[in-house]
Design a protein around this motif. Structure first.
Motif, mmCIF file in Angstrom:
data_model
loop_
_atom_site.group_PDB
_atom_site.id
_atom_site.type_symbol
_atom_site.label_atom_id
_atom_site.label_comp_id
_atom_site.label_asym_id
_atom_site.label_seq_id
_atom_site.Cartn_x
_atom_site.Cartn_y
_atom_site.Cartn_z
ATOM 1 N N LYS A 156 74.342 -41.239 22.044
ATOM 2 C CA LYS A 156 74.647 -40.410 23.205
ATOM 3 C C LYS A 156 76.141 -40.145 23.278
ATOM 4 O O LYS A 156 76.953 -41.036 23.056
ATOM 5 C CB LYS A 156 74.176 -41.110 24.488
ATOM 6 C CG LYS A 156 72.676 -41.354 24.545
ATOM 7 C CD LYS A 156 72.310 -42.084 25.829
ATOM 8 C CE LYS A 156 70.823 -42.366 25.895
ATOM 9 N NZ LYS A 156 70.454 -43.121 27.130
ATOM 10 N N SER A 157 76.480 -38.917 23.597
ATOM 11 C CA SER A 157 77.887 -38.545 23.744
ATOM 12 C C SER A 157 78.337 -38.807 25.178
ATOM 13 O O SER A 157 77.611 -38.524 26.128
ATOM 14 C CB SER A 157 78.087 -37.064 23.397
ATOM 15 O OG SER A 157 77.736 -36.824 22.053
ATOM 16 N N SER A 158 79.512 -39.361 25.314
ATOM 17 C CA SER A 158 80.063 -39.589 26.647
ATOM 18 C C SER A 158 80.725 -38.311 27.157
ATOM 19 O O SER A 158 81.035 -37.396 26.385
ATOM 20 C CB SER A 158 81.077 -40.729 26.618
ATOM 21 O OG SER A 158 82.148 -40.397 25.750
ATOM 22 N N LYS A 159 80.946 -38.285 28.443
ATOM 23 C CA LYS A 159 81.665 -37.176 29.062
ATOM 24 C C LYS A 159 82.525 -37.767 30.175
ATOM 25 O O LYS A 159 82.029 -38.078 31.255
ATOM 26 C CB LYS A 159 80.704 -36.125 29.612
ATOM 27 C CG LYS A 159 81.415 -34.877 30.150
ATOM 28 C CD LYS A 159 80.419 -33.838 30.638
ATOM 29 C CE LYS A 159 81.138 -32.598 31.175
ATOM 30 N NZ LYS A 159 80.169 -31.582 31.686
ATOM 31 N N ILE A 160 83.788 -37.918 29.877
ATOM 32 C CA ILE A 160 84.720 -38.549 30.819
ATOM 33 C C ILE A 160 85.386 -37.470 31.668
ATOM 34 O O ILE A 160 85.874 -36.464 31.153
ATOM 35 C CB ILE A 160 85.795 -39.359 30.073
ATOM 36 C CG1 ILE A 160 85.152 -40.461 29.220
ATOM 37 C CG2 ILE A 160 86.783 -39.950 31.056
ATOM 38 C CD1 ILE A 160 84.534 -41.580 29.995
ATOM 39 N N VAL A 195 88.702 -41.740 37.449
ATOM 40 C CA VAL A 195 88.026 -41.509 36.178
ATOM 41 C C VAL A 195 86.575 -41.947 36.324
ATOM 42 O O VAL A 195 86.282 -42.983 36.924
ATOM 43 C CB VAL A 195 88.731 -42.259 35.019
ATOM 44 C CG1 VAL A 195 88.789 -43.750 35.286
ATOM 45 C CG2 VAL A 195 88.039 -41.992 33.695
ATOM 46 N N ASN A 196 85.674 -41.144 35.807
ATOM 47 C CA ASN A 196 84.263 -41.537 35.779
ATOM 48 C C ASN A 196 83.576 -40.915 34.579
ATOM 49 O O ASN A 196 84.073 -39.968 33.970
ATOM 50 C CB ASN A 196 83.544 -41.174 37.087
ATOM 51 C CG ASN A 196 83.559 -39.684 37.369
ATOM 52 O OD1 ASN A 196 84.477 -38.977 36.977
ATOM 53 N ND2 ASN A 196 82.545 -39.206 38.062
ATOM 54 N N GLU A 197 82.433 -41.478 34.229
ATOM 55 C CA GLU A 197 81.654 -41.022 33.084
ATOM 56 C C GLU A 197 80.421 -40.306 33.625
ATOM 57 O O GLU A 197 79.710 -40.820 34.482
ATOM 58 C CB GLU A 197 81.248 -42.220 32.212
ATOM 59 C CG GLU A 197 80.938 -41.878 30.779
ATOM 60 C CD GLU A 197 79.612 -41.154 30.640
ATOM 61 O OE1 GLU A 197 79.537 -40.195 29.856
ATOM 62 O OE2 GLU A 197 78.651 -41.540 31.352
ATOM 63 N N LEU A 198 80.152 -39.085 33.110
ATOM 64 C CA LEU A 198 79.143 -38.219 33.711
ATOM 65 C C LEU A 198 77.846 -38.104 32.919
ATOM 66 O O LEU A 198 76.908 -37.479 33.395
ATOM 67 C CB LEU A 198 79.735 -36.807 33.904
ATOM 68 C CG LEU A 198 81.031 -36.713 34.719
ATOM 69 C CD1 LEU A 198 81.538 -35.279 34.726
ATOM 70 C CD2 LEU A 198 80.813 -37.199 36.145
#
Length: 782
Positions: free
Chosen positions: A341-345, A361-364
């Motif tokens: 899975k690819s992260s999205k920061i 900052v958060n990961e979506l």
């Protein structure tokens, strides 16, 4: 052809259940035996890779379980060292990992001069394996001393290699031929070329990508030699021969561009079919001790095998084909992104508060918690050039052999182009770093233990007999407790963590209940010996030009070079410290410090308790304590925060041996049997009650020859000016090693305002399910 493809597809989908005659078990067992011992990887995220003298090298370490692809929570002892350009150790520290992560720092002090250094991280367990999984990163140190560039004036040299897919060329079979061209700095060079047969007829042409790699198709003929003429970007040409062509065998062409499946096109020739009509091959698809098996037989010169991606391993897969003699005849490495899975920061500036900037900052995208580290640098930085990201370090590095230029590139914003380039890279890698000769013969042995903390063994020498327990005083990471001794008055402690300059202290309790200092033999088992980087690794990196060449730090770049001001001395009375004790289970504690007055008033602790709210008595070595509250029973009694199973160690214990007594008559502690009313906490004396000459300590203290470093809180260097162009290129804004991202709320933090227009955040980390995070985010500050 379609029937063959469908049949083999069904064959592959039942990979774990396929038998391969009498010889399958042998190859499978050899493979499993080689990977029986768990293997771990390490990655260090540095705040940058180029440093000024006077700064700190900040790092966050991640440990990884290669087989299960999760954070390695079993790893605790991580050794991190700094080495000079000759590989000699300069500094080294032992760091404790918790839940697979650790962090720390090294001061760039007077030991360092301008030039190239390396930072290495490893564990003792890694030494069991031929394949070196230590993490090494090149770093540069900038000082006010100018260095020289030793690479200038060297004549450019180029190395061109042809690498057939699978490892060799077979006559009359269509094959992919990978190629790469590198210069004497190990960097890829753009090139193009033409392939000619023995009659000087053009049979193929090719062109590399920007990294100097590519592939082309060729169907080589028997008894024909092929030559390539290569044109480099400077219009110079070189001529080289293609590899030798085998008259018999099989070849493989792998199609890795489809979203849902991978296709393996196997080919052979008529001569191979004629001589080996019934020959069966074994296909192994494997990764870090995990294995799938299938058979391959040719009824025609071509066979196509289709494999669904969700049946393959996540990340690198290695295909090895064996003949009937268990000899590996071809191998191909490829990458499977299914399950990754690819992260999205998302990073947002919230506000300015005085001299600070508030960021969130958060990961979506992952929808799970994650642990990350963040290096924040000016957008124009030239100080951050890590070789690996956490993704390339854990997905690519364990399987590929040899030097790879900029491995992290392939996993940054991974699109179809990047996937294609990664496949070309893996094609040109040829065979994986695991040698089948070793797999069949040289199994790893556990000669180096899996270290978790310090192991401490000891024996009480005096008193020579009669000591059944020792009292271990509390340390920073361990509560106080009693240690049972064996019949030889010996003991062993494992998983113990002592920090730098910290002592471990032991006492015993004599027959009068007094704490006494024992005479003991102690042995500390922990390794952190001095070492050196290998010559092979140094040779890979020495030719690459250093950024420190011809570089001088501007005058007064740091505040430490500024004029010193007169000292202002502030005087104030020292505030008396409140005694510390553990108030767990206590609602309204009463604290008594034992002084000479209390000592002279009470014969022993039993009498003290009897006069301070409890019923206490002693008889024939036994001690009895009950609450004065009707039907309340016995209170909970703790000695140095260790709950006592019975109270007999308090028999005839003098108050001279006690520093402090804390009581609470009415607190209720629920238990499995019944509620306990009342709490008594007794703390042994650490400072002498009487002033005497000589040593009055009631404990034996010792220090381990090796202890754990403690990660400091980050502090920003004192740059004289944030507007200096040197700061924009080589300075640092902030470093956050332990950032917890959760699925509910954004994580908010503040950084010092350096008046930089744009900043870049370099984020590395791992989620709770083992998904790897590596992102670069640039945001506008003003």
């Amino acid at each position: 052809m379609k029937k063959t493809t469908f049949f083999l597809l069904c064959l592959i989908t039942t990979l774990p259940f396929i038998s391969f005659g009498q010889t399958q078990t042998t190859i499978e067992d050899e493979y499993y035996s080689y990977f029986k011992l768990p293997r771990e990887g390490l990655f260090l995220h540095l705040n940058k890779t180029t440093y000024f003298k006077g700064e700190e090298i900040w790092f966050k370490g991640y440990a990884y379980d290669q087989r299960n692809q999760l954070a390695s929570k079993g790893t605790t002892n991580i050794k991190v060292g700094i080495y000079d350009d000759e590989g000699n150790q300069v500094k080294k520290g032992l760091y404790a990992a918790q839940n697979g992560v650790t962090y720390g720092n090294f001061a760039v002090d007077s030991i360092f001069s301008a030039g190239t250094y390396y930072i290495k991280a490893e564990t003792n367990w890694m030494k069991n394996f031929k394949e070196n999984d230590a993490f090494i990163q090149k770093i540069e140190i900038l000082t006010d001393t100018q260095t020289t560039d030793n690479t200038k004036g060297e004549v450019a040299k180029y190395d061109f290699q042809f690498l057939p897919e699978g490892g060799h060329l077979v006559a009359n079979t269509l094959s992919n031929i990978g190629f790469k061209v590198i210069d004497n700095n190990g960097k890829g060079v753009i090139a193009s070329g033409v392939v000619y047969d023995s009659n000087k007829k053009e049979v193929a042409s090719f062109k590399s990508n920007a990294l100097g790699m590519g592939k082309f198709l060729l169907q080589p003929q028997k008894n024909t030699k092929y030559t390539a003429e290569i044109t480099l970007k400077n219009d110079s040409t070189i001529t080289t021969k293609l590899p030798e062509i085998k008259t018999q065998g099989i070849s493989l062409m792998l199609q890795n561009s489809l979203d849902d499946k991978v296709i393996l096109d196997f080919s052979t020739n008529e001569e191979t079919l004629k001589n080996n009509a019934e020959k069966a091959y074994k296909i192994l698809i494997h990764q870090s001790g995990k294995l799938k098996i299938a058979t391959l037989q040719f009824s025609d010169v071509k066979k196509a095998v289709s494999i669904q991606r969700n049946q393959l391993f996540k990340g690198i897969n290695i295909i090895t084909v064996f003949d009937e003699n268990k000899k590996p005849i071809l191998e191909r490495i490829f990458f499977n992104d299914d399950g990754i899975k690819s992260s999205k920061i998302n990073v947002t500036k919230l506000n300015n508060v005085k001299d600070s900037i508030i960021l969130s900052v958060n990961e979506l995208q992952l929808n799970e918690n994650a642990n990350v580290s963040i290096s924040i640098l000016p957008e124009e930085t030239e100080a951050y050039h890590p070789k690996h990201s956490i993704i390339s370090a854990f997905y690519l590095k364990p399987h590929a052999k040899g030097f790879i230029e900029n491995p992290k590139y392939y996993f940054e914003n991974m699109d179809k182009k990047k996937k294609y380039e990664l496949d070309i890279l893996l094609l040109t890698q040829g065979w994986s770093r695991y040698d089948w000769k070793d797999i069949f013969s040289k199994k790893p042995l556990t000669t180096h233990r899996f270290e978790n903390g310090i192991t401490i063994s000891g024996r009480v020498n005096r008193p020579a007999s009669g000591v059944e327990q020792l009292f271990l005083h509390a340390t920073k990471n361990h509560p106080a407790k009693f240690i049972d001794l064996d019949e030889n008055q010996s003991f062993k402690l494992t998983n113990f963590f002592l920090e730098k300059e910290e002592e471990i202290r032991f006492s015993y309790i004599n027959d009068k209940g007094a704490l006494k200092k024992p005479s003991m033999y102690l042995r500390f088992l922990i390794s952190n010996e001095e070492d050196k980087l290998s010559e092979s690794y140094l040779n890979e990196t020495k030719k690459i030009q250093s950024v420190t060449s011809n570089f001088n730090i501007p005058k007064d770049f740091f505040y430490e070079n500024a004029e010193a001001l007169d000292t202002v001395l502030l005087k104030a009375e020292k505030k008396k410290e409140t005694p510390k004790f553990n108030n767990l289970f206590m609602n309204n504690p009463s604290v008594t410090e034992i002084t000479l007055e209390e000592y002279s008033r009470y014969i022993n602790i039993v009498q003290y308790l009897n006069f301070n709210g409890f019923n206490a008595s002693e008889d024939m070595g036994r001690v009895f304590i009950t609450s004065r509250i009707p039907k309340a029973g016995e209170p909970a009694v703790f000695f140095n925060d260790v709950r006592l199973r019975n109270f007999d160690i308090l028999y005839n214990m003098s108050l001279a041996e006690i520093e402090r007594i804390v009581t609470d008559r009415y607190s209720v502690i629920p238990t499995m049997q019944q509620q306990t009313t009342g709490v008594i906490k007794i703390y042994s004396r650490q400072t002498p009650l009487f002033k005497k000459s000589g040593n009055t300590a009631v404990y034996l203290s010792a220090q381990s020859p090796e202890t754990f470093e403690t990660g400091k809180k980050y502090y920003a260097p004192k740059y004289a000016s944030y507007l200096n162009p040197i700061f924009q290129k080589y300075g640092t804004v902030s470093w956050l090693p332990m950032v917890e991202l959760n699925t509910k709320d954004a994580t908010v933090f503040k950084i010092y305002d350096t008046y930089t227009k744009n900043i870049t955040l370099f984020i590395e980390g791992i989620s709770e399910s083992g998904q790897l995070i590596s992102e670069r985010k640039t945001i506008q500050i003003r």
